[in-house]
Design an enzyme around this catalytic site. Structure first.
Site, short mmCIF file in Angstrom:
data_model
loop_
_atom_site.label_atom_id
_atom_site.label_comp_id
_atom_site.label_asym_id
_atom_site.label_seq_id
_atom_site.Cartn_x
_atom_site.Cartn_y
_atom_site.Cartn_z
N LYS A 262 1.11 -0.70 0.45
CA LYS A 262 -0.12 0.28 -0.30
C LYS A 262 1.23 1.23 -0.14
O LYS A 262 1.42 1.16 0.53
CB LYS A 262 -1.06 -0.11 1.11
CG LYS A 262 -1.75 1.23 1.37
CD LYS A 262 -2.68 0.88 1.89
CE LYS A 262 -3.97 1.90 2.20
NZ LYS A 262 -3.26 3.33 2.15
N ARG A 267 -3.03 8.81 -5.09
CA ARG A 267 -3.75 8.05 -6.14
C ARG A 267 -4.08 8.81 -7.33
O ARG A 267 -4.70 10.10 -7.39
CB ARG A 267 -4.92 7.59 -5.48
CG ARG A 267 -5.87 6.64 -6.57
CD ARG A 267 -7.02 5.83 -5.90
NE ARG A 267 -7.35 4.97 -6.31
CZ ARG A 267 -8.52 3.89 -5.98
NH1 ARG A 267 -8.85 4.26 -4.77
NH2 ARG A 267 -8.95 3.48 -6.75
N ARG A 282 -7.83 11.04 -7.06
CA ARG A 282 -8.77 10.72 -6.19
C ARG A 282 -9.69 11.46 -6.15
O ARG A 282 -11.15 10.27 -5.93
CB ARG A 282 -8.24 10.29 -4.54
CG ARG A 282 -9.68 9.95 -3.51
CD ARG A 282 -9.47 8.32 -3.39
NE ARG A 282 -9.87 8.47 -1.88
CZ ARG A 282 -10.99 8.81 -1.59
NH1 ARG A 282 -12.14 9.24 -2.71
NH2 ARG A 282 -12.23 8.57 -1.09
N GLU A 312 -0.62 4.62 -7.97
CA GLU A 312 -0.19 5.35 -6.56
C GLU A 312 1.20 6.34 -6.67
O GLU A 312 2.05 5.73 -7.12
CB GLU A 312 -0.17 4.90 -5.30
CG GLU A 312 0.11 5.87 -4.36
CD GLU A 312 -1.46 6.80 -3.86
OE1 GLU A 312 -2.10 5.87 -4.04
OE2 GLU A 312 -1.16 6.73 -2.49
N PHE A 352 -1.34 -0.57 -9.84
CA PHE A 352 -2.45 -1.77 -9.74
C PHE A 352 -3.41 -2.03 -10.11
O PHE A 352 -3.99 -3.32 -9.67
CB PHE A 352 -2.66 -1.29 -8.09
CG PHE A 352 -2.97 0.05 -7.64
CD1 PHE A 352 -4.71 -0.02 -7.93
CD2 PHE A 352 -2.81 0.99 -7.25
CE1 PHE A 352 -5.09 1.20 -7.71
CE2 PHE A 352 -2.82 1.59 -6.86
CZ PHE A 352 -4.45 2.66 -6.59
N ARG A 429 -17.24 1.24 -2.32
CA ARG A 429 -16.50 0.84 -0.84
C ARG A 429 -17.01 -0.59 -0.46
O ARG A 429 -17.68 -0.68 -0.11
CB ARG A 429 -16.09 1.47 -0.01
CG ARG A 429 -14.98 1.30 1.63
CD ARG A 429 -15.58 1.95 2.70
NE ARG A 429 -15.28 3.42 1.77
CZ ARG A 429 -13.95 4.16 2.13
NH1 ARG A 429 -12.76 3.15 2.19
NH2 ARG A 429 -14.18 4.97 2.01
N LYS A 435 -7.92 -2.55 3.53
CA LYS A 435 -6.46 -2.19 3.75
C LYS A 435 -6.12 -2.22 5.06
O LYS A 435 -7.01 -2.70 6.20
CB LYS A 435 -6.65 -0.63 3.46
CG LYS A 435 -7.52 0.04 4.30
CD LYS A 435 -7.67 1.44 3.42
CE LYS A 435 -8.91 2.63 4.13
NZ LYS A 435 -9.44 3.20 3.66
#
Ligand code: ATP
Length: 606
Positions: A262, A267, A282, A312, A352, A429, A435
Site C-alpha cells: 500500500k 492516487r 482520488r 499511486e 495496481f 467501498r 487496507k
C-alpha cells in the site's frame, strides 16, 4: 423550459427534508424537463456548471460584485443592499425582496414582476449567461461579469432572482446529493427506482451526472446499461474497507488473496491515448499539469492505443531508489514552478489496476485477469512500476509481507480478493479490497476523515480565532452529516490564522440543511472541508448524532482526545468516513479489547 419552474422546484426542495418527498419533487421536475435541458438542470441542481474534473473556470463572482449587480438590476443603492444582506445573511432573499419593491425615486412600478409582456427566462438562457460569466477572463472581465449578471437579475422574477443569486454565491441551500438525483432520474426516465442500479453503474464509469441524465433521456435505460468507460472521463474509484486482523482479512476474501504494497502517495487514474495522457486524482480532479514527468514515463511504457490504468504516485529518491514521505508531494501543487518541483521531488508511479483497454471495459473482469492484462500492456521503466504483490494463503505470509512493505517505506498492504467476484467495483467501498495499515499501537488504529460543520472561537491567546472545529461523519443512507466530535488540538498558530479566515468564508447564518447536530457552535459552516483526525479511542457519547441508537439507545459515536492531523483537500465531504464505518471500527476495537483485556496490541512494530 422556463427557469421559474426550476426556481419553484428549488424553493420546494429547500423547504422539505424527507428523502421521499425530495425525490418526488425531483421526479416531477425531471418529467417536465425537455431532454435538451436535462443536462443543465442536473448540473444546476448539483450547484455547478460542469463536472469539477473538467478543470473549467468557476463563476468567480465575489460578494461585492454580486451586491453591485443586484443594486444595478433593482435600482436600489448598494449600501442598502449590503445593509439588508448583513441583517438577513441571505443575499438571495434580499434580491428576491428588492425585486418586489418599488425603487425610491421612480422606476417602473413592479415592472419586472410576473413578466407579463416580457419574455420569460429559460433554463438555457440562465445557464448560458452563467457560462459566459464563468468564462469571462482578462481585462474588462469584471465589468462583463457585472453586466451579464445584472441583466439576468433584471430580467428575473423575484423567485428566479433568489436562485440566480444563491447559485452564483455557491449556496443553493437545498437538501439533496447525487444519490437523491439518481433515485429521481430512475423513476422519471427508467420506470422505477430499480433503474437506479444501472444509472449508478453508468455514473460510476463516467463521472458526469449531467451527461448520464442526458444519455438516459435521449437513448433510454438499455443504452445506459451498455455504457463503457471513455478516455478523458474519469471513473469513480473503487475503495477499500479496513481491518487489522490478518486471519479475518483472509477469511473475508475467501482464503487466498493478492497482498500488495500500500504505497503512500497520491492516487492517480491515468488515461492514456496515443496522442494524449490525462491524470485524475482520488477526487477526480484533473492533475495532469502537476506531473509532466509521469505523463512522459507513461508514454514510454504503455503498448495499446488507449488504456485507463490506476496507480499511486510516490515521491522517491532516485539516488537510493527509496520512497520518501508523501507530504513532500505538496510542492507539486504549485502550478508555476512545476519544473523546479519536478527536479526537487522526483516521483514514480506504481500501477495496481487496469480498467479499460482499446475499447474494452475491464471493470467486470476479475482481478487476476486484470492483472494479467496490466502486465501485458505495461512495460516497466525507471518511473513506472507494477505494484509489488504476493499471493498469500496464510496469516503468517500476509503479516510477513506487511512488515516487509512497511520497512520499505509503504504504509501497509492492500489485501485484495482474487475470487470469481473480484470485479472492479467503481465508486464503491467493499470487502473485495481491505487496507491494513501500520498505526496499530494506539487503541484507535486508523485516522478518520471528518467534515467541518461548525466552529468555536478560542479563549485567551486564541481569542478571536476559530480554533475548535465541530466535525461530522457522513451518513450515506440519509445523505446527511452527523456530528462526531469537537477538535481543538493539533493546529499550529499559522494554521489557526489560515483556518479562521477560511472558515469565515464558509460561514452560514444557520445550520446547513444537510447537517444533524445537537450542538450549537459559535459559527455554522457549509459542510465542504474534510479534516483527518486521530484520537485515543472511539467512545459512545450522548452528545453526538453520528450512528445514534445504533450501538446503544440514545448514544452516538464519538472520539476521545481527538487530534487534528491535516486537511484532506483531496476528499469531497461525501468521501468522509461514514457513520457506518465508525460503528464497524468501534466494534473491531471492542473485539480487540475483549480478546486481549490487559495486553497491548499483539502485532509488533517492525
Ligand atoms: P479511502 O481512499 O479508502 O477513502 P483514504 O483516502 O484515507 O481512504 P487510505 O486509507 O490511505 O486512503 O487507502 C486507500 C488508498 O490507498 C487508495 O485510494 C490508494 O490511493 C492507495 N493505495 C496505495 N497502494 C494501493 C494499492 N496497491 N491498491 C489500491 N490502493 C492503493
Amino acid at each position: 423550459m422556463e427557469f421559474e419552474i426550476l426556481a419553484k422546484a428549488l424553493d420546494e426542495l429547500g423547504r422539505i427534508s424527507s428523502r421521499i418527498a425530495l425525490t418526488n419533487t425531483l421526479v416531477d421536475l425531471f418529467k417536465i424537463t425537455p431532454r435538451e435541458e436535462i443536462r443543465k438542470v442536473v448540473y444546476l441542481l448539483q450547484g455547478r456548471l460542469w463536472p469539477d474534473w473538467k478543470g473549467l473556470p468557476e463563476l468567480g463572482v465575489a460578494e461585492k460584485l454580486l451586491i453591485k449587480a443586484i443594486s444595478m438590476a433593482t435600482n436600489i443603492r448598494e449600501e442598502e443592499v449590503d445593509a439588508r444582506f448583513k441583517e438577513s445573511g441571505d443575499l438571495g432573499k434580499v434580491a428576491e425582496y428588492l425585486k418586489t419593491v418599488k425603487p425610491k425615486g421612480g422606476g417602473g412600478l413592479l415592472q419586472f414582476i410576473g413578466g407579463g409582456e416580457k419574455e420569460k427566462l429559460t433554463v438555457t438562457k440562465v445557464y448560458e449567461s452563467l457560462v459566459k460569466i464563468a468564462t469571462a477572463e482578462g481585462e474588462g472581465s469584471r465589468d462583463l461579469k457585472l453586466r451579464i449578471l445584472s441583466a439576468l437579475i433584471k430580467e428575473a422574477t423575484p423567485i428566479e432572482a433568489r436562485y440566480i443569486v444563491r447559485f452564483v454565491e455557491g449556496r443553493l441551500r437545498i437538501n439533496i446529493g447525487d444519490a437523491t438525483i439518481m433515485d429521481a432520474l430512475a423513476i422519471a426516465y427508467g420506470g422505477s427506482k430499480n433503474a437506479r442500479l444501472f444509472i449508478e453503474r453508468a455514473y460510476n464509469l463516467r463521472a458526469d451526472l449531467g451527461d448520464i441524465a442526458e444519455q438516459l433521456a435521449y437513448h433510454g435505460l438499455e443504452y445506459l446499461k451498455n455504457i463503457t468507460p471513455t478516455f478523458g472521463i474519469p471513473i469513480r474509484p473503487m475503495l477499500a474497507e479496513r481491518h487489522r486482523d490478518p486471519k479475518e482479512m483472509l477469511e473475508k476474501v475467501g482464503g487466498r488473496a493478492y497482498v500488495e504494497y500500500k504505497y503512500d502517495g497520491e492516487r492517480a487514474q491515468i488515461h492514456y491515448s496515443e496522442n494524449e495522457v490525462q491524470i485524475f486524482s482520488r477526487r477526480l480532479e484533473n492533475i495532469t499539469h502537476q506531473y509532466p514527468d509521469v505523463v512522459e514515463a507513461i508514454r514510454g511504457s504503455i503498448s495499446a492505443k488507449e488504456a485507463i490504468v490506476e496507480g499511486e504516485i510516490v515521491p522517491f529518491d532516485p539516488d537510493s531508489g527509496e520512497m520518501r514521505p508523501f507530504q513532500i508531494l505538496m510542492t507539486r501543487k504549485r502550478k508555476h514552478e512545476i519544473h523546479k518541483a519536478m527536479k526537487e521531488v522526483p516521483v514514480k508511479v506504481f500501477l495496481f489496476d487496469i480498467l479499460y483497454v482499446d475499447g474494452k471495459d475491464l471493470t467486470n473482469e476479475i482481478l487476476p485477469k486484470r492483472r494479467e492484462i496490466l502486465e501485458k500492456v505495461v512495460k516497466p521503466n525507471e518511473r513506472v512500476e507494477i505494484a509489488k504483490y504476493i499471493v498469500a494463503e496464510t496469516p503468517e505470509e500476509l503479516e510477513k509481507f506487511f512488515l516487509e512493505a512497511i520497512s520499505n517505506g509503504a504504509e501497509g498492504v492492500m489485501v485484495k480478493s482474487i475470487s470469481e467476484k473480484s470485479i472492479y467495483q467503481a465508486g464503491n467501498r467493499g470487502w473485495l479490497w481491505i487496507k491494513y495499515k501500520r498505526d496499530y499501537k494506539s487503541e484507535m488504529t486508523d485516522s478518520v476523515d471528518l467534515v467541518v460543520v461548525g466552529a468555536f472561537y478560542g479563549k485567551g491567546k486564541r481569542a478571536g480565532k476559530l480554533s475548535t472545529l465541530l466535525l461530522a461523519g457522513y451518513d450515506d443512507n440519509e445523505d446527511v452529516y452527523r456530528t462526531v466530535c469537537k477538535v481543538g488540538t493539533g493546529f499550529t498558530d499559522e494554521e489557526l490564522e489560515r483556518m479562521t479566515a477560511e472558515l469565515k468564508e464558509l460561514a452560514i447564518d444557520h445550520k446547513d440543511p444537510m447537517v444533524e447536530s445537537d450542538i450549537e457552535p459559535d459559527v455554522w459552516v457549509r459542510p465542504t472541508k474534510v479534516a483527518e483526525v486521530i484520537g485515543a479511542e472511539l467512545t459512545l457519547s450522548p452528545l453526538h448524532s453520528c450512528a445514534r441508537d445504533t450501538l446503544a439507545p440514545g448514544t452516538g459515536i464519538s472520539i476521545r482526545f481527538p487530534r487534528f492531523i491535516r486537511w484532506r483537500e483531496d476528499k469531497n465531504p461525501e468521501d468522509a468516513t461514514t457513520c457506518k464505518e465508525l460503528v464497524e471500527m468501534y466494534r473491531q476495537q471492542l473485539k480487540k479489547l475483549e480478546e486481549e483485556p490487559t495486553e497491548p496490541a499483539e502485532t509488533g512494530e517492525p
